[in-house]
Write an enzyme that holds these catalytic residues in place. Structure first.
Site, mmCIF file in Angstrom:
data_model
loop_
_atom_site.group_PDB
_atom_site.id
_atom_site.type_symbol
_atom_site.label_atom_id
_atom_site.label_comp_id
_atom_site.label_asym_id
_atom_site.label_seq_id
_atom_site.Cartn_x
_atom_site.Cartn_y
_atom_site.Cartn_z
ATOM 1 N N CYS A 7 0.837 -1.214 0.000
ATOM 2 C CA CYS A 7 0.000 0.000 0.000
ATOM 3 C C CYS A 7 0.865 1.253 0.000
ATOM 4 O O CYS A 7 0.546 2.241 -0.666
ATOM 5 C CB CYS A 7 -0.923 0.025 1.212
ATOM 6 S SG CYS A 7 -2.027 -1.391 1.292
ATOM 7 N N ARG A 50 -7.883 -4.475 -3.136
ATOM 8 C CA ARG A 50 -7.456 -3.299 -3.918
ATOM 9 C C ARG A 50 -8.453 -3.108 -5.063
ATOM 10 O O ARG A 50 -8.287 -3.674 -6.144
ATOM 11 C CB ARG A 50 -6.039 -3.502 -4.462
ATOM 12 C CG ARG A 50 -5.017 -3.709 -3.379
ATOM 13 C CD ARG A 50 -3.601 -3.889 -3.890
ATOM 14 N NE ARG A 50 -2.801 -4.513 -2.840
ATOM 15 C CZ ARG A 50 -2.274 -3.854 -1.807
ATOM 16 N NH1 ARG A 50 -2.429 -2.560 -1.720
ATOM 17 N NH2 ARG A 50 -1.592 -4.498 -0.879
HETATM 18 C C1 BEZ Z 1 0.580 -4.587 1.879
HETATM 19 O O1 BEZ Z 1 1.779 -4.833 1.879
HETATM 20 O O2 BEZ Z 1 0.132 -3.525 1.468
HETATM 21 C C2 BEZ Z 1 -0.367 -5.650 2.370
HETATM 22 C C3 BEZ Z 1 -0.076 -6.951 2.119
HETATM 23 C C4 BEZ Z 1 -0.939 -7.936 2.601
HETATM 24 C C5 BEZ Z 1 -2.076 -7.564 3.291
HETATM 25 C C6 BEZ Z 1 -2.371 -6.237 3.490
HETATM 26 C C7 BEZ Z 1 -1.529 -5.266 3.028
#
Ligand code: BEZ
Length: 238
Positions: free
Chosen positions: A55, A138
């Site tokens: 993110c 997402r």
């Molecule tokens: C992230 O790295 O943005 C992420 C990865 C897995 C679950 C939630 C966020």
């Protein structure tokens, strides 16, 4: 009621639907969606959680492109099921501490929605329990100036989005509207666009005559050239 059932009873918005309405607190104050954005294109997108690596890479990338999207009359609105204080702390960390792929000191100027109740995320089908019942996937909703959903893309938690593609989608949708055409695979401004099918091979041959800007591949598949400058002139704010 468990999360699975709650998600089941809210129909997911689809392409061609009016964007579901909501009022929300954001990092830029309260917003009334989509009414407040009438006249602009909007990308409403969700991310799973603040202070997570994928993110963070996405936010830095999207925020560095915010002026490019603004020139295409497209506003950005983010959402996660975190609260406002988390959002503010995360965006401050991004601006003050993170340098990623040459992007640094990046200020996120677009609103990030506080959706701790998951009310908006559920309305938009962003909670997909097979992937996670506590985080939004997402999701990317492309909403036109009349508040109609024109395209939707979903990605899982582990996959960061391609922001060139999101920009390409905005430009392609606007081109389709401005020139009454469709856009073929991998289309970018300057490439030929698809026009209504000629109907028969004879009609295709006839259509071609004296029109070097047209290509008829068959009775169902016909394209024409539109200069890149013409496309960009029709779309981009000066
Ligand atoms: C992230 O790295 O943005 C992420 C990865 C897995 C679950 C939630 C966020």
């Amino acid at each position: 009621m468990d999360t699975q059932n709650q998600c089941d009873i809210i129909p997911m918005p689809r392409i061609g639907d009016k964007a579901p309405e909501f009022k929300a607190s954001t990092t830029q104050g309260e917003i009334i969606f989509p009414g407040q954005f009438s006249g602009s294109w909007v990308i409403l997108f969700s991310h799973p959680a603040d202070f997570t690596p994928v993110c963070t890479s996405e936010f830095i990338t999207f925020a560095s492109l915010q002026d490019q999207f603004a020139k295409a009359n497209c506003k950005l609105v983010g959402l996660s099921v975190d609260g406002l204080y988390s959002h503010i702390a995360w965006l401050r960390t991004i601006q003050e501490k993170i340098e990623y792929r040459g992007m640094k000191n990046v200020e996120v100027k677009f609103p990030l929605i506080d959706d701790v109740t998951m009310e908006v995320a559920k309305k938009y089908g962003m909670i997909q329990p097979g992937e996670s019942s506590t985080k939004a996937v997402r999701a990317v909703f492309f909403i036109d100036p009349k508040g109609i959903i024109r395209a939707i893309i979903y990605y899982p938690l582990s996959l960061g989005r391609n922001f060139d593609e999101l920009y390409r989608v905005v430009i392609a949708l606007q081109t389709a509207d401005a020139f009454s055409c469709a856009t073929p695979a991998d289309w970018r401004p300057g490439d030929d666009v698809i026009v209504p099918a000629p109907g028969t091979c004879d009609a295709a041959k006839e259509r071609m005559q004296g029109k070097p800007d047209m290509t008829c591949y068959d009775w169902f598949f016909s394209t024409r050239k539109i200069d890149k400058e013409k496309v960009l002139d029709a779309i981009l704010k000066k």
